[in-house]
Scaffold this motif. Structure first.
Motif, mmCIF file in Angstrom:
data_model
loop_
_atom_site.group_PDB
_atom_site.id
_atom_site.type_symbol
_atom_site.label_atom_id
_atom_site.label_comp_id
_atom_site.label_asym_id
_atom_site.label_seq_id
_atom_site.Cartn_x
_atom_site.Cartn_y
_atom_site.Cartn_z
ATOM 1 N N ASN A 84 5.720 5.653 2.641
ATOM 2 C CA ASN A 84 6.279 5.450 1.409
ATOM 3 C C ASN A 84 8.002 5.222 1.324
ATOM 4 O O ASN A 84 8.496 5.434 0.403
ATOM 5 N N CYS A 133 8.673 -1.728 5.212
ATOM 6 C CA CYS A 133 8.220 -0.225 4.436
ATOM 7 C C CYS A 133 7.269 0.300 5.437
ATOM 8 O O CYS A 133 6.166 -0.284 6.169
ATOM 9 N N GLU A 134 7.282 1.531 5.617
ATOM 10 C CA GLU A 134 6.545 2.579 6.607
ATOM 11 C C GLU A 134 6.027 3.799 5.521
ATOM 12 O O GLU A 134 7.182 4.424 5.336
ATOM 13 N N PRO A 185 0.291 7.372 0.692
ATOM 14 C CA PRO A 185 1.405 6.683 -0.515
ATOM 15 C C PRO A 185 0.462 6.384 -1.648
ATOM 16 O O PRO A 185 -0.870 5.925 -1.466
ATOM 17 N N SER A 186 0.879 6.338 -2.657
ATOM 18 C CA SER A 186 0.334 5.948 -3.976
ATOM 19 C C SER A 186 0.538 4.540 -4.293
ATOM 20 O O SER A 186 -0.493 3.934 -5.086
ATOM 21 N N THR A 187 1.168 3.687 -3.538
ATOM 22 C CA THR A 187 1.498 2.207 -3.409
ATOM 23 C C THR A 187 1.410 1.684 -2.187
ATOM 24 O O THR A 187 1.520 2.419 -1.120
ATOM 25 N N THR A 188 0.845 0.512 -1.829
ATOM 26 C CA THR A 188 0.860 -0.098 -0.706
ATOM 27 C C THR A 188 2.342 -0.511 -0.114
ATOM 28 O O THR A 188 3.434 -0.670 -0.911
ATOM 29 N N ALA A 189 2.427 -0.870 0.999
ATOM 30 C CA ALA A 189 3.653 -1.208 1.788
ATOM 31 C C ALA A 189 4.149 -2.659 0.937
ATOM 32 O O ALA A 189 5.461 -2.750 0.658
ATOM 33 N N ALA A 190 3.272 -3.509 0.978
ATOM 34 C CA ALA A 190 3.717 -4.824 0.039
ATOM 35 C C ALA A 190 4.342 -4.600 -1.354
ATOM 36 O O ALA A 190 5.088 -5.182 -1.945
ATOM 37 N N GLU A 191 3.468 -3.542 -1.992
ATOM 38 C CA GLU A 191 4.178 -3.231 -3.195
ATOM 39 C C GLU A 191 5.648 -2.598 -3.253
ATOM 40 O O GLU A 191 6.212 -2.913 -4.157
ATOM 41 N N ASN A 192 5.739 -1.770 -2.257
ATOM 42 C CA ASN A 192 6.985 -1.005 -2.075
ATOM 43 C C ASN A 192 8.137 -2.028 -1.859
ATOM 44 O O ASN A 192 9.133 -2.004 -2.224
#
Length: 138
Positions: A79, A76-77, A2-9
């Motif tokens: 992406n 979130c899992e 993923p290009s972003t973290t779970a928290a960001e998503n």
């Protein structure tokens, strides 16, 4: 990867729900949705790209007033961000085949349970799948 973290998503999803779905800031559609966005569960006849997002949200805000969205779960899992939420509002226009309620017949308040699954691509939503429960009078 993923290009972003779970928290960001998860933060992206909460911003989308509050700023766009609930508050109707349609200027944010292009910020939240990737150029190649695909809605895999679009309503029949509805565009599956960002144009469909614009159309659906404008329809929602034309049919309902006082929209409030309660997020029950948001996880979130990888992406994919998943939410379970309850959309509530006062019906003021035709809404998914339901005619405008007559003022003497009740409050016009409705709610519906929604599950959304959003794939995050390069920090924006790239894919969408949903399950929407029936519209209920409350």
């Amino acid at each position: 990867m993923p290009s972003t973290t779970a928290a960001e998503n998860v933060t992206l999803m909460h911003r989308f729900i509050t700023d766009l779905q609930q508050n109707g800031d349609f200027t944010l559609v292009d910020e939240f949705f990737h150029d190649d966005f695909a809605n895999h569960t679009a309503l029949p006849g509805m565009p599956t790209g960002r144009e469909g997002v614009h159309n659906l949200l404008r329809y929602l805000h034309t049919a309902l007033a006082e929209i409030q969205i309660e997020v029950i779960h948001c996880i979130c899992e990888g992406n994919v961000v998943a939410t379970t939420k309850v959309l509530r509002g006062r019906q003021v226009g035709e809404f998914f085949g339901r005619g405008v309620p007559e003022s003497s017949s009740g409050s016009g308040r409705i709610e519906m349970l929604i599950m959304d699954f959003m794939e995050v691509v390069e920090g924006r939503f790239g894919g969408h799948w949903a399950s929407v429960g029936p519209v209920k009078d409350v």
